[in-house]
Design a protein around this motif. Structure first.
Motif, short mmCIF file in Angstrom:
data_model
loop_
_atom_site.label_atom_id
_atom_site.label_comp_id
_atom_site.label_asym_id
_atom_site.label_seq_id
_atom_site.Cartn_x
_atom_site.Cartn_y
_atom_site.Cartn_z
N VAL A 66 29.75 26.00 0.05
CA VAL A 66 31.00 25.34 0.44
C VAL A 66 30.81 24.58 1.75
O VAL A 66 31.28 23.45 1.89
CB VAL A 66 32.16 26.36 0.55
N HIS B 184 28.88 21.32 1.20
CA HIS B 184 29.57 20.30 0.40
C HIS B 184 31.07 20.31 0.67
O HIS B 184 31.88 20.39 -0.26
CB HIS B 184 29.29 20.53 -1.09
N LYS B 185 31.45 20.20 1.93
CA LYS B 185 32.86 20.24 2.30
C LYS B 185 33.66 19.13 1.61
O LYS B 185 34.76 19.36 1.13
CB LYS B 185 33.01 20.10 3.82
N LEU B 186 33.11 17.94 1.57
CA LEU B 186 33.81 16.81 0.96
C LEU B 186 34.04 17.05 -0.53
O LEU B 186 35.14 16.82 -1.03
CB LEU B 186 33.02 15.51 1.18
N PHE C 268 34.22 19.95 -2.20
CA PHE C 268 35.21 21.00 -2.41
C PHE C 268 36.60 20.57 -1.96
O PHE C 268 37.60 20.98 -2.52
CB PHE C 268 34.77 22.31 -1.74
N SER C 269 36.67 19.69 -0.97
CA SER C 269 37.96 19.13 -0.56
C SER C 269 38.54 18.27 -1.67
O SER C 269 39.74 18.32 -1.94
CB SER C 269 37.81 18.29 0.71
N LEU C 270 37.70 17.45 -2.32
CA LEU C 270 38.16 16.63 -3.44
C LEU C 270 38.67 17.49 -4.59
O LEU C 270 39.72 17.21 -5.16
CB LEU C 270 37.05 15.71 -3.93
N PHE D 120 39.80 20.54 -4.42
CA PHE D 120 41.04 21.17 -3.98
C PHE D 120 42.20 20.19 -4.04
O PHE D 120 43.29 20.54 -4.52
CB PHE D 120 40.87 21.72 -2.55
N LEU D 121 42.00 18.96 -3.58
CA LEU D 121 43.07 17.96 -3.61
C LEU D 121 43.48 17.62 -5.03
O LEU D 121 44.68 17.45 -5.31
CB LEU D 121 42.65 16.70 -2.86
N TYR E 291 32.93 12.28 -6.26
CA TYR E 291 32.05 12.55 -5.13
C TYR E 291 30.69 11.87 -5.31
O TYR E 291 30.18 11.21 -4.41
CB TYR E 291 31.88 14.07 -4.96
#
Length: 184
Positions: free
Chosen positions: A8, A11-13, A15-17, A19-20, A127
């Protein structure tokens, strides 16, 4: 657990995508349930439809590869637009599913029965498709603002997306109709 935390953080970006995407879909699912309208309720036979998994898989994979290619060529801008349109069609599908069935469970399972795997695959596609934009931003600022995958990692992610679409198409073809029948 340590491996998941490391994944996580790397690859923050991504997992943020993911989640969004889920946040938007659940928000509009709740909004659909709150806002009622007068729609014709369809008979149960018309609400449960079976599709061949191979057709679903082919459509999802070709769309995904198109989005990735389009994103690489256009620095991710057109793939972002296509992904937003895809999110919009998800929202319309949720709205329509509720209106024609008047069932919260039906509208949830018709999307989330396979969507729990398909939605992360779509977000991962977005991504992947923005790699050229992330490379450009890193070069403009001359420092690693975004993580850039190696060719091996890039290829692995594409194959993971294809595998997620395979699993989602099988679920959509066989499991989702069964779940839907149970909710009606």
């Amino acid at each position: 657990m340590v491996y998941i935390k490391k994944l996580v953080l790397q690859h923050k970006l991504l997992f943020s995508l993911i989640f969004l995407y889920f946040l938007f879909i659940f928000f509009f699912m709740v909004l659909t349930w709150v806002m009622r309208s007068n729609f014709k309720k369809y008979p149960i036979e018309e609400l449960v439809q079976h599709h061949f998994w191979s057709e679903i898989f082919y459509q999802n994979v070709t769309s995904s590869l198109f989005i990735i290619s389009l994103g690489i060529i256009t620095l991710g801008f057109l793939s972002i637009f296509v992904s937003l349109y895809n999110l919009y069609t998800f929202i319309l599908a949720i709205d329509t599913a509720y209106k024609i069935s008047e069932s919260y469970a039906y509208s949830f399972f018709i999307i989330m029965g396979h969507g729990l795997i398909e939605i992360p695959a779509i977000a991962t596609t977005l991504y992947i498709s923005t790699i050229s934009l992330r490379i450009l931003i890193n070069r403009i600022y001359q420092k690693p603002i975004f993580k850039i995958e190696s060719i091996k990692s890039f290829t692995t992610m594409v194959f993971c997306v294809i595998f997620m679409f395979l699993v989602a198409s099988i679920l959509e073809s066989y499991i989702t109709p069964t779940l839907v029948k149970l909710t009606l």
